[in-house]
Design a protein around this motif. Structure first.
Motif, PDB file in Angstrom:
ATOM      1  N   VAL A  45      10.017  -8.581  -5.187  1.00  0.00           N
ATOM      2  CA  VAL A  45       9.168  -7.633  -5.064  1.00  0.00           C
ATOM      3  C   VAL A  45       9.550  -6.285  -5.350  1.00  0.00           C
ATOM      4  O   VAL A  45      10.524  -5.873  -4.561  1.00  0.00           O
ATOM      5  N   ARG A  46       9.182  -5.578  -6.213  1.00  0.00           N
ATOM      6  CA  ARG A  46       9.402  -4.296  -6.613  1.00  0.00           C
ATOM      7  C   ARG A  46       8.436  -3.326  -6.056  1.00  0.00           C
ATOM      8  O   ARG A  46       7.197  -3.134  -6.274  1.00  0.00           O
ATOM      9  N   ILE A  47       9.020  -2.418  -4.951  1.00  0.00           N
ATOM     10  CA  ILE A  47       8.106  -1.470  -4.460  1.00  0.00           C
ATOM     11  C   ILE A  47       8.307  -0.113  -4.992  1.00  0.00           C
ATOM     12  O   ILE A  47       9.462   0.352  -5.203  1.00  0.00           O
ATOM     13  N   SER A  48       7.316   0.563  -5.738  1.00  0.00           N
ATOM     14  CA  SER A  48       7.448   1.922  -6.425  1.00  0.00           C
ATOM     15  C   SER A  48       6.654   2.955  -5.774  1.00  0.00           C
ATOM     16  O   SER A  48       5.615   2.686  -4.971  1.00  0.00           O
ATOM     17  N   GLU A  49       7.088   4.163  -5.972  1.00  0.00           N
ATOM     18  CA  GLU A  49       6.263   5.296  -5.241  1.00  0.00           C
ATOM     19  C   GLU A  49       5.791   6.023  -6.337  1.00  0.00           C
ATOM     20  O   GLU A  49       6.520   6.387  -7.491  1.00  0.00           O
ATOM     21  N   ALA A  50       4.429   6.186  -6.633  1.00  0.00           N
ATOM     22  CA  ALA A  50       3.659   6.911  -7.357  1.00  0.00           C
ATOM     23  C   ALA A  50       3.423   8.365  -7.039  1.00  0.00           C
ATOM     24  O   ALA A  50       3.788   8.865  -5.735  1.00  0.00           O
ATOM     25  N   ALA A  51       2.780   9.077  -7.511  1.00  0.00           N
ATOM     26  CA  ALA A  51       2.266  10.546  -7.280  1.00  0.00           C
ATOM     27  C   ALA A  51       1.411  10.200  -5.886  1.00  0.00           C
ATOM     28  O   ALA A  51       0.920   9.529  -5.364  1.00  0.00           O
ATOM     29  N   GLY A  52       2.032  11.477  -5.128  1.00  0.00           N
ATOM     30  CA  GLY A  52       1.413  11.727  -3.851  1.00  0.00           C
ATOM     31  C   GLY A  52       2.142  10.733  -2.610  1.00  0.00           C
ATOM     32  O   GLY A  52       1.837  10.703  -1.793  1.00  0.00           O
ATOM     33  N   GLY A  53       3.190   9.946  -3.054  1.00  0.00           N
ATOM     34  CA  GLY A  53       3.869   9.331  -2.276  1.00  0.00           C
ATOM     35  C   GLY A  53       3.370   7.998  -1.683  1.00  0.00           C
ATOM     36  O   GLY A  53       3.669   7.133  -0.971  1.00  0.00           O
ATOM     37  N   VAL A  54       2.412   7.590  -2.713  1.00  0.00           N
ATOM     38  CA  VAL A  54       1.485   6.172  -2.638  1.00  0.00           C
ATOM     39  C   VAL A  54       2.438   5.101  -3.222  1.00  0.00           C
ATOM     40  O   VAL A  54       3.153   5.011  -4.342  1.00  0.00           O
ATOM     41  N   GLN A  55       2.954   3.996  -2.350  1.00  0.00           N
ATOM     42  CA  GLN A  55       3.632   3.000  -2.657  1.00  0.00           C
ATOM     43  C   GLN A  55       2.824   1.802  -2.903  1.00  0.00           C
ATOM     44  O   GLN A  55       1.738   1.423  -2.574  1.00  0.00           O
ATOM     45  N   SER A  56       3.386   1.027  -3.902  1.00  0.00           N
ATOM     46  CA  SER A  56       2.588  -0.169  -4.553  1.00  0.00           C
ATOM     47  C   SER A  56       3.898  -1.248  -4.680  1.00  0.00           C
ATOM     48  O   SER A  56       5.056  -0.772  -5.015  1.00  0.00           O
ATOM     49  N   GLY A  57       3.313  -2.439  -4.691  1.00  0.00           N
ATOM     50  CA  GLY A  57       4.588  -3.604  -5.122  1.00  0.00           C
ATOM     51  C   GLY A  57       4.033  -4.349  -5.890  1.00  0.00           C
ATOM     52  O   GLY A  57       2.822  -4.884  -5.829  1.00  0.00           O
TER      53      GLY A  57
END
Length: 147
Positions: A45-57
């Motif tokens: 699972v790749r967890i990435s950080e988007a704008a505003g520090g929001v994480q998604s995987g």
């Protein structure tokens, strides 16, 4: 003057090391998920950080060769019947200020259920406690960092 020139590279090295340590204490990165029952590697699972520090995987790799074409047949939202490979399974997770990330949700594509989620890096960022909640009930998995 000579001592001052020796201190600058040392300070720079320490600053870079501190930044690397901080990066390891966030959920961002590539994680190996184990099967709850067999404890065998299940997926990456790749967890990435988007704008505003929001994480998604998202599911980056399914490690069982027989599941490469698996679809989320039990999902009940927009992911229903979508391929599991490449699927976003974690959304809208934000830092809570106490060393954990929460506020979003995580999908178990094997049963189609969506859980509230809390992430907590442990062991200096080498492992991640992933806890999914439905009401007062929860299940915790331990993922290991791959990169």
């Amino acid at each position: 003057m000579r001592n001052r020139n020796a201190i600058v590279p040392l300070a720079l090295a320490l600053a870079l090391a501190g930044g690397a340590a901080k990066a390891q204490s966030t959920p961002a990165g590539l994680w190996q998920m184990l099967d709850d029952d067999s404890k065998q590697p299940l997926s990456l699972v790749r967890i990435s950080e988007a704008a505003g520090g929001v994480q998604s995987g998202r599911l980056e790799k399914l490690l069982d060769p027989s599941r490469q074409d698996a679809r989320c047949t039990l999902c009940t939202d927009e992911r229903k019947n979508q391929p599991m490979l490449g699927m976003t399974i974690m959304r809208n997770v934000k830092a809570s200020g106490d060393g954990t990330w929460e506020g979003g949700d995580i999908l178990d594509p094997n049963n189609g259920k969506v859980y509230r989620v809390r992430l907590k890096p442990v062991e200096g960022g080498k492992a991640l406690e992933v806890r999914g909640y439905i009401g007062p009930f929860f299940r915790t998995q331990r993922w290991t960092r791959v990169e």
